[in-house]
Design a protein around this motif. Structure first.
Motif, PDB file in Angstrom:
ATOM      1  N   PRO A   1      59.850  48.123   0.569  1.00 34.49           N
ATOM      2  CA  PRO A   1      58.670  48.444   1.564  1.00 34.49           C
ATOM      3  C   PRO A   1      58.972  49.741   2.225  1.00 34.49           C
ATOM      4  O   PRO A   1      57.779  50.334   2.610  1.00 34.49           O
ATOM      5  CB  PRO A   1      58.883  47.121   2.503  1.00 34.49           C
ATOM      6  CG  PRO A   1      60.021  46.483   2.280  1.00 34.49           C
ATOM      7  CD  PRO A   1      60.696  46.919   1.069  1.00 34.49           C
ATOM      8  N   ASN A   2      60.071  50.296   2.370  1.00 36.35           N
ATOM      9  CA  ASN A   2      60.172  51.627   3.072  1.00 36.35           C
ATOM     10  C   ASN A   2      60.575  52.636   2.061  1.00 36.35           C
ATOM     11  O   ASN A   2      61.089  53.695   2.617  1.00 36.35           O
ATOM     12  CB  ASN A   2      61.425  51.605   4.221  1.00 36.35           C
ATOM     13  CG  ASN A   2      60.941  50.231   5.213  1.00 36.35           C
ATOM     14  OD1 ASN A   2      61.541  49.361   5.366  1.00 36.35           O
ATOM     15  ND2 ASN A   2      59.890  50.781   6.023  1.00 36.35           N
TER      16      ASN A   2
ATOM     17  N   ALA B   1      53.815  42.334  -1.633  1.00 40.82           N
ATOM     18  CA  ALA B   1      53.490  42.389  -3.011  1.00 40.82           C
ATOM     19  C   ALA B   1      52.404  43.572  -3.447  1.00 40.82           C
ATOM     20  O   ALA B   1      51.360  43.043  -2.909  1.00 40.82           O
ATOM     21  CB  ALA B   1      53.322  40.958  -3.741  1.00 40.82           C
ATOM     22  N   VAL B   2      52.600  44.348  -4.072  1.00 41.38           N
ATOM     23  CA  VAL B   2      51.833  45.250  -4.805  1.00 41.38           C
ATOM     24  C   VAL B   2      51.884  44.899  -6.401  1.00 41.38           C
ATOM     25  O   VAL B   2      52.660  45.208  -6.931  1.00 41.38           O
ATOM     26  CB  VAL B   2      52.087  46.593  -4.305  1.00 41.38           C
ATOM     27  CG1 VAL B   2      51.121  47.471  -5.190  1.00 41.38           C
ATOM     28  CG2 VAL B   2      52.037  46.991  -3.221  1.00 41.38           C
ATOM     29  N   HIS B   3      50.685  44.183  -6.954  1.00 49.13           N
ATOM     30  CA  HIS B   3      50.902  43.866  -8.417  1.00 49.13           C
ATOM     31  C   HIS B   3      50.155  45.165  -8.970  1.00 49.13           C
ATOM     32  O   HIS B   3      49.019  45.409  -8.783  1.00 49.13           O
ATOM     33  CB  HIS B   3      50.061  42.610  -8.505  1.00 49.13           C
ATOM     34  CG  HIS B   3      50.668  41.415  -8.006  1.00 49.13           C
ATOM     35  ND1 HIS B   3      51.450  40.849  -8.806  1.00 49.13           N
ATOM     36  CD2 HIS B   3      50.713  40.856  -6.677  1.00 49.13           C
ATOM     37  CE1 HIS B   3      52.040  39.634  -8.054  1.00 49.13           C
ATOM     38  NE2 HIS B   3      51.483  39.899  -6.858  1.00 49.13           N
TER      39      HIS B   3
ATOM     40  N   ALA C   1      57.947  44.175 -12.180  1.00 47.24           N
ATOM     41  CA  ALA C   1      57.895  43.199 -10.839  1.00 47.24           C
ATOM     42  C   ALA C   1      56.778  44.042  -9.868  1.00 47.24           C
ATOM     43  O   ALA C   1      56.516  45.009  -9.747  1.00 47.24           O
ATOM     44  CB  ALA C   1      59.350  43.182 -10.472  1.00 47.24           C
ATOM     45  N   PRO C   2      56.538  42.941  -9.088  1.00 49.52           N
ATOM     46  CA  PRO C   2      55.711  43.357  -7.886  1.00 49.52           C
ATOM     47  C   PRO C   2      56.537  44.325  -7.162  1.00 49.52           C
ATOM     48  O   PRO C   2      57.677  44.206  -6.842  1.00 49.52           O
ATOM     49  CB  PRO C   2      55.253  42.082  -7.176  1.00 49.52           C
ATOM     50  CG  PRO C   2      55.368  41.193  -8.122  1.00 49.52           C
ATOM     51  CD  PRO C   2      56.438  41.343  -9.084  1.00 49.52           C
ATOM     52  N   GLN C   3      55.924  45.221  -6.495  1.00 50.50           N
ATOM     53  CA  GLN C   3      56.344  46.579  -5.649  1.00 50.50           C
ATOM     54  C   GLN C   3      56.013  46.027  -4.354  1.00 50.50           C
ATOM     55  O   GLN C   3      55.542  45.094  -3.849  1.00 50.50           O
ATOM     56  CB  GLN C   3      55.572  47.809  -6.093  1.00 50.50           C
ATOM     57  CG  GLN C   3      55.745  48.153  -7.592  1.00 50.50           C
ATOM     58  CD  GLN C   3      57.433  48.453  -8.109  1.00 50.50           C
ATOM     59  OE1 GLN C   3      57.893  49.336  -7.645  1.00 50.50           O
ATOM     60  NE2 GLN C   3      57.803  47.647  -8.652  1.00 50.50           N
ATOM     61  N   ARG C   4      56.643  46.799  -3.476  1.00 45.79           N
ATOM     62  CA  ARG C   4      56.309  46.598  -2.112  1.00 45.79           C
ATOM     63  C   ARG C   4      55.832  47.650  -1.101  1.00 45.79           C
ATOM     64  O   ARG C   4      55.602  47.490  -0.246  1.00 45.79           O
ATOM     65  CB  ARG C   4      58.013  46.293  -1.326  1.00 45.79           C
ATOM     66  CG  ARG C   4      58.628  44.940  -1.948  1.00 45.79           C
ATOM     67  CD  ARG C   4      57.866  43.757  -1.668  1.00 45.79           C
ATOM     68  NE  ARG C   4      57.683  43.582   0.009  1.00 45.79           N
ATOM     69  CZ  ARG C   4      58.687  43.152   0.719  1.00 45.79           C
ATOM     70  NH1 ARG C   4      59.827  42.827   0.337  1.00 45.79           N
ATOM     71  NH2 ARG C   4      58.274  43.135   2.016  1.00 45.79           N
TER      72      ARG C   4
END
Length: 122
Positions: free
Chosen positions: A42-43, A14-16, A23-26
C-alpha cells in the motif's frame, strides 16, 4: 513520471487488475487519464507523491479500475438502482451478497434488472 509524480494515488485493501494470474494489488498511481503504476504494498508508490498528488487512503475498499460503463441514460440508471443497490458494496463479496439477496426474492425465470425493460418508445 519523473517530472512531477502521480496525479492520483489510491491505497486500498485490493486493487483488482483483471490480469489473469495477477494477485490483487494494494496501491494504484494515475497520471492524466492512465494508470501509471501498481504495487502490492500500500505504500509502494509513495515515491510518486508530489505536492499536487491527490492521495486517497481507503484501507477497506476494493478498486476495480477496469470497469467502464460506456453508455448509461441517467433516468434508467436511477430507476435501476432500486433493483440491486450495488452502491452499498465495498468489496466483491459484498457485491455478490447483494445480488444473492435480490436473487432470493426474484421469481424463478425472471431476470434481475439494473434498468427497466424497454417501453417500446424511442
Amino acid at each position: 513520471m519523473t517530472d512531477h509524480g502521480a496525479d492520483l494515488l489510491i491505497r486500498a485493501d485490493a486493487v483488482h487488475t483483471l490480469v489473469p494470474g495477477q494477485a490483487p494489488q494494494r496501491a494504484l498511481a494515475v497520471r492524466g487519464d492512465r494508470i501509471a503504476a501498481l504495487s502490492p504494498d500500500p505504500n509502494g508508490l509513495d515515491h510518486l507523491v508530489s505536492a499536487h498528488t491527490r492521495v486517497h487512503d481507503l484501507p477497506g475498499a476494493t478498486v476495480l479500475p477496469a470497469f467502464d460503463d460506456t453508455h448509461t441514460h441517467m433516468i434508467f440508471a436511477a430507476l435501476g438502482a432500486q433493483d440491486v443497490p450495488v452502491h452499498r458494496a465495498r468489496t466483491i463479496p459484498e457485491f455478490l451478497d447483494l445480488i444473492r439477496e435480490r436473487a432470493a426474492v426474484t421469481p424463478e425465470g425472471e431476470w434481475i434488472r439494473t434498468t427497466p425493460p424497454p417501453t417500446g418508445r424511442n
